[in-house]
Enzyme design. Sequence first.
Site, mmCIF file in Angstrom:
data_model
loop_
_atom_site.group_PDB
_atom_site.id
_atom_site.type_symbol
_atom_site.label_atom_id
_atom_site.label_comp_id
_atom_site.label_asym_id
_atom_site.label_seq_id
_atom_site.Cartn_x
_atom_site.Cartn_y
_atom_site.Cartn_z
ATOM 1 N N ASP A 1 80.871 7.777 81.312
ATOM 2 C CA ASP A 1 79.476 8.519 81.274
ATOM 3 C C ASP A 1 78.693 8.228 80.147
ATOM 4 O OD1 ASP A 1 80.985 9.544 79.027
ATOM 5 O OD2 ASP A 1 81.276 11.547 79.761
ATOM 6 N N GLU B 1 86.581 5.570 70.257
ATOM 7 C CA GLU B 1 86.576 7.060 70.525
ATOM 8 C C GLU B 1 87.421 7.310 71.908
ATOM 9 O OE1 GLU B 1 85.515 9.376 68.741
ATOM 10 O OE2 GLU B 1 84.091 8.420 67.344
ATOM 11 N N CYS C 1 79.821 14.892 77.509
ATOM 12 C CA CYS C 1 80.978 15.064 77.186
ATOM 13 C C CYS C 1 81.385 16.570 76.567
ATOM 14 C CB CYS C 1 81.082 14.451 75.981
ATOM 15 S SG CYS C 1 80.853 12.663 75.745
#
Length: 365
Positions: free
Chosen positions: A220, A214, A357
């Site tokens: 994070d 991805e 995100c």
Amino acid sequence: MAKRIVGSTPKQDGFRMPGEFEPQEKVWMIWPERPDNWRDGGKPVQEAFTNVAKAISQFTPMNVVVSQQQFQNCRRQLPPEITVYEMSNNDAWVRDCGPSFVINDHGEIRGVDWTFNAWGGLVDGLYFPWDQDDLVAQKICEIEHVDSYRTDDFVLEGGSFHVDGQGTVLTTEMCLLSEGRNPQLSKEAIEQKLCDYLNVEKVLWLGDGIDPEETNGHVDDVACFIAPGEVACIYTEDQNSPFYEAAQDAYQRLLKMTDAKGRQLKVHKLCCPVKNVTIKGSFKIDFVEGTMPREDGDICIASYMNFLITNDGVIVPQYGDENDHLALEQVQTMFPDKKIVGVNTVEVVYGGGNIHCITQQEPKR
């Protein structure tokens, strides 16, 4: 009005990026709609985004930007206390395409507008084009009347780093050294960019992230600062977990690290889901050439670490997993004075991200 600052950097001008645990003025999101990334034309994930926005708005004012086509739908689904702005975009990842805000000691705020190329550009980016996403940071700064720095020669996403607000930044080698971002720069040159634009003195490098397909391993999903000198890190002893190796490596590295102030990091463990979250119903996602395909059975990046700290609350992903409650308990232990709110984000992870995100905090001035 908002202007571009040229010939200088936040560090030169005395601006720093504060830690996420510092006071926030508001939080930004982008409304999801891409039928080639979200199931059922985005309707299920819009419900998840709405629930995240409502949870955040308990603690911090919310702004949501949305395309012209979806404006009325977005406005109807969100409560009136959430402000909605029309803004062109390519997808809904404001953490990565939005501005990273920096502040100084005189109550002033500016934005850092990183070059965005959809996590790898023409090498291994997730979609094309990304031109509207690359304008989101500038447009948000215009709305806020905030001057900004543009890094035309440096690609970076907000989810690829965490700062402590006291001179330290945490990131991963997998992401920042990837071929599709800044192949012209050495590791040392990348460190210098981080120091100049975040106003930090020390870069802490983890190895791999848990999402190589991805985002090339954004930090994070793996670890974050929860206070000066303290970090949270995903942890599992299940060797069958797809996250096992990266989690163990990150945890062991963090145990040996010190921050820019010379403090030995205190490392808090955060569990992983017991069962993998896998994509179901991929036939409901439109296939478009040039966009990352999603197939039934694909393992999603379901990390409890992808939470948002926002003033008196922490918004934590939930997956309908038996470890959901344990994750909330562990986060509560990390933040004893904050309210912990869980939100089911399975539809969000189907599209490749999570709460952190899809949000971007704007600090208090």
